[in-house]
Design a protein around this motif. Structure first.
Motif, mmCIF file in Angstrom:
data_model
loop_
_atom_site.group_PDB
_atom_site.id
_atom_site.type_symbol
_atom_site.label_atom_id
_atom_site.label_comp_id
_atom_site.label_asym_id
_atom_site.label_seq_id
_atom_site.Cartn_x
_atom_site.Cartn_y
_atom_site.Cartn_z
ATOM 1 N N ILE A 74 5.644 -1.316 -2.803
ATOM 2 C CA ILE A 74 5.784 -0.617 -4.083
ATOM 3 C C ILE A 74 4.643 0.389 -4.151
ATOM 4 C CG2 ILE A 74 4.530 -2.417 -5.337
ATOM 5 C CD1 ILE A 74 6.364 -1.784 -7.753
ATOM 6 N N ARG A 75 4.980 1.615 -4.564
ATOM 7 C CA ARG A 75 3.984 2.686 -4.680
ATOM 8 C C ARG A 75 4.017 3.238 -6.102
ATOM 9 N NH1 ARG A 75 7.070 4.355 -0.324
ATOM 10 N NH2 ARG A 75 7.661 6.224 -1.475
ATOM 11 N N PHE A 76 2.849 3.576 -6.618
ATOM 12 C CA PHE A 76 2.742 4.146 -7.960
ATOM 13 C C PHE A 76 1.419 4.876 -8.065
ATOM 14 C CE2 PHE A 76 1.649 -0.289 -7.728
ATOM 15 C CZ PHE A 76 0.398 -0.390 -8.324
ATOM 16 N N ASP A 77 1.317 5.803 -9.037
ATOM 17 C CA ASP A 77 0.091 6.593 -9.135
ATOM 18 C C ASP A 77 -0.839 6.165 -10.269
ATOM 19 O OD1 ASP A 77 1.403 7.599 -11.344
ATOM 20 O OD2 ASP A 77 1.394 9.682 -10.670
ATOM 21 N N ALA A 78 -0.395 5.219 -11.110
ATOM 22 C CA ALA A 78 -1.231 4.734 -12.204
ATOM 23 C C ALA A 78 -0.833 3.298 -12.532
ATOM 24 C CB ALA A 78 -1.062 5.621 -13.440
ATOM 25 N N SER A 85 -2.189 -5.045 -9.646
ATOM 26 C CA SER A 85 -3.504 -4.397 -9.774
ATOM 27 C C SER A 85 -4.426 -4.851 -8.653
ATOM 28 C CB SER A 85 -4.121 -4.714 -11.136
ATOM 29 O OG SER A 85 -4.253 -6.113 -11.290
ATOM 30 N N GLY A 86 -3.876 -5.584 -7.705
ATOM 31 C CA GLY A 86 -4.625 -6.068 -6.556
ATOM 32 C C GLY A 86 -3.711 -6.934 -5.719
ATOM 33 N N PRO A 87 -4.248 -7.516 -4.644
ATOM 34 C CA PRO A 87 -3.428 -8.385 -3.800
ATOM 35 C C PRO A 87 -2.898 -9.579 -4.597
ATOM 36 C CG PRO A 87 -5.532 -7.899 -2.755
ATOM 37 C CD PRO A 87 -5.615 -7.394 -4.154
ATOM 38 N N GLU A 88 -1.667 -9.998 -4.269
ATOM 39 C CA GLU A 88 -1.050 -11.164 -4.902
ATOM 40 C C GLU A 88 -0.538 -12.080 -3.805
ATOM 41 O OE1 GLU A 88 1.201 -9.464 -8.740
ATOM 42 O OE2 GLU A 88 1.905 -8.616 -6.842
ATOM 43 N N THR A 94 0.099 -13.180 1.245
ATOM 44 C CA THR A 94 -0.687 -12.300 0.387
ATOM 45 C C THR A 94 -0.347 -10.844 0.669
ATOM 46 O OG1 THR A 94 -2.463 -13.921 0.315
ATOM 47 C CG2 THR A 94 -3.032 -11.663 -0.325
ATOM 48 N N THR A 95 -0.058 -10.108 -0.383
ATOM 49 C CA THR A 95 0.249 -8.688 -0.249
ATOM 50 C C THR A 95 -1.021 -7.931 0.137
ATOM 51 O OG1 THR A 95 -0.201 -8.214 -2.578
ATOM 52 C CG2 THR A 95 2.073 -8.787 -2.000
ATOM 53 N N THR A 96 -0.822 -6.776 0.720
ATOM 54 C CA THR A 96 -1.929 -5.867 1.009
ATOM 55 C C THR A 96 -1.909 -4.808 -0.069
ATOM 56 O OG1 THR A 96 -1.660 -6.242 3.378
ATOM 57 C CG2 THR A 96 -2.897 -4.279 2.711
ATOM 58 N N PHE A 97 -3.002 -4.661 -0.781
ATOM 59 C CA PHE A 97 -3.080 -3.692 -1.877
ATOM 60 C C PHE A 97 -4.115 -2.656 -1.496
ATOM 61 C CE2 PHE A 97 -4.547 -2.039 -5.936
ATOM 62 C CZ PHE A 97 -3.356 -1.853 -6.604
ATOM 63 N N GLU A 98 -3.722 -1.382 -1.572
ATOM 64 C CA GLU A 98 -4.662 -0.338 -1.174
ATOM 65 C C GLU A 98 -4.532 0.905 -2.037
ATOM 66 O OE1 GLU A 98 -3.852 0.938 2.853
ATOM 67 O OE2 GLU A 98 -1.705 0.803 2.528
ATOM 68 N N ARG A 99 -5.639 1.590 -2.150
ATOM 69 C CA ARG A 99 -5.669 2.901 -2.807
ATOM 70 C C ARG A 99 -5.297 3.910 -1.729
ATOM 71 N NH1 ARG A 99 -5.610 5.899 -7.120
ATOM 72 N NH2 ARG A 99 -7.216 7.438 -7.419
ATOM 73 N N ARG A 105 -0.653 1.439 -3.313
ATOM 74 C CA ARG A 105 0.438 0.905 -2.491
ATOM 75 C C ARG A 105 0.210 -0.586 -2.315
ATOM 76 N NH1 ARG A 105 0.866 -0.281 2.898
ATOM 77 N NH2 ARG A 105 2.973 -0.243 3.721
ATOM 78 N N ALA A 106 1.249 -1.370 -2.629
ATOM 79 C CA ALA A 106 1.215 -2.805 -2.388
ATOM 80 C C ALA A 106 2.250 -3.111 -1.316
ATOM 81 C CB ALA A 106 1.527 -3.575 -3.662
ATOM 82 N N ASP A 107 1.788 -3.584 -0.164
ATOM 83 C CA ASP A 107 2.665 -3.925 0.954
ATOM 84 C C ASP A 107 3.049 -5.393 0.823
ATOM 85 O OD1 ASP A 107 3.853 -4.531 3.393
ATOM 86 O OD2 ASP A 107 2.425 -3.353 4.556
ATOM 87 N N HIS A 108 4.342 -5.660 0.723
ATOM 88 C CA HIS A 108 4.837 -7.029 0.573
ATOM 89 C C HIS A 108 5.250 -7.651 1.905
ATOM 90 C CE1 HIS A 108 5.003 -7.556 -3.864
ATOM 91 N NE2 HIS A 108 4.856 -6.241 -3.792
ATOM 92 N N HIS A 109 5.070 -6.938 3.003
ATOM 93 C CA HIS A 109 5.266 -7.477 4.344
ATOM 94 C C HIS A 109 6.657 -8.063 4.569
ATOM 95 C CE1 HIS A 109 0.987 -6.831 4.780
ATOM 96 N NE2 HIS A 109 0.789 -7.573 3.699
#
Length: 161
Positions: A74-78, A85-88, A94-99, A105-109
């Motif tokens: 999932i990608r979003f700008d705000a 708002s972080g890894p879950e 565990t998702t990868t959450f990055e700026r 961008r949250a990578d759900h693998h």
């Protein structure tokens, strides 16, 4: 026979692209609203404007023969309601959450979802599916507020599952 079918399913999923279909159906009636040919592993994107903070959101799924739709990212700008708002950790992964340059961008693998149930949003939300080079507005398929289900199927998996 069952072992052969299971082996076929495993090989079909791991052997790369192959024929499949992506669809949308009305949740209550099961009426098919959309049916498109896709390849196994192909990505399907759901693009919309977040209904609360009015910013673009891109949800990316992929097509699997054994698990239906997989959540990729999932990608979003705000930040906004119901956005990470972080890894879950979900189901032990565990998702990868990055700026990133465009926001977050949250990578759900490739988390298996099977199907995705949702409500078609208003014109302000403007849910759109991007499949290959096609963009389909959900409002062209159903009225705002309609409960729908996004799903996939192949000759090895019935769309009713």
């Amino acid at each position: 026979m069952l072992v052969l079918l299971m082996l076929t399913v495993l090989l079909s999923d791991s052997a790369g692209p192959g024929p499949a279909w992506f669809g949308a159906r009305e949740h209550e009636t099961g009426d098919v609203l959309l049916s498109l040919p896709v390849e196994l592993g192909q990505r399907v994107e759901l693009v919309h404007t977040h209904s609360v903070h009015r910013r673009p959101v891109h949800e990316v799924y992929s097509v699997s023969v054994s698990d239906g739709l997989l959540m990729e990212e999932i990608r979003f700008d705000a930040h906004g309601a119901n956005l990470p708002s972080g890894p879950e950790t979900i189901g032990g992964v565990t998702t990868t959450f990055e700026r990133v340059a465009s926001g977050y961008r949250a990578d759900h693998h490739g988390r298996p979802l099977g199907t995705v149930r949702m409500v078609v949003g208003s014109r302000d939300v403007d849910h759109r599916l991007v499949v290959a080079d096609k963009e389909i507005r959900l409002l062209d398929l159903a009225e705002p507020g309609t409960r729908i289900e996004l799903y996939t199927w192949t000759h090895l998996r019935d769309p009713g599952e």
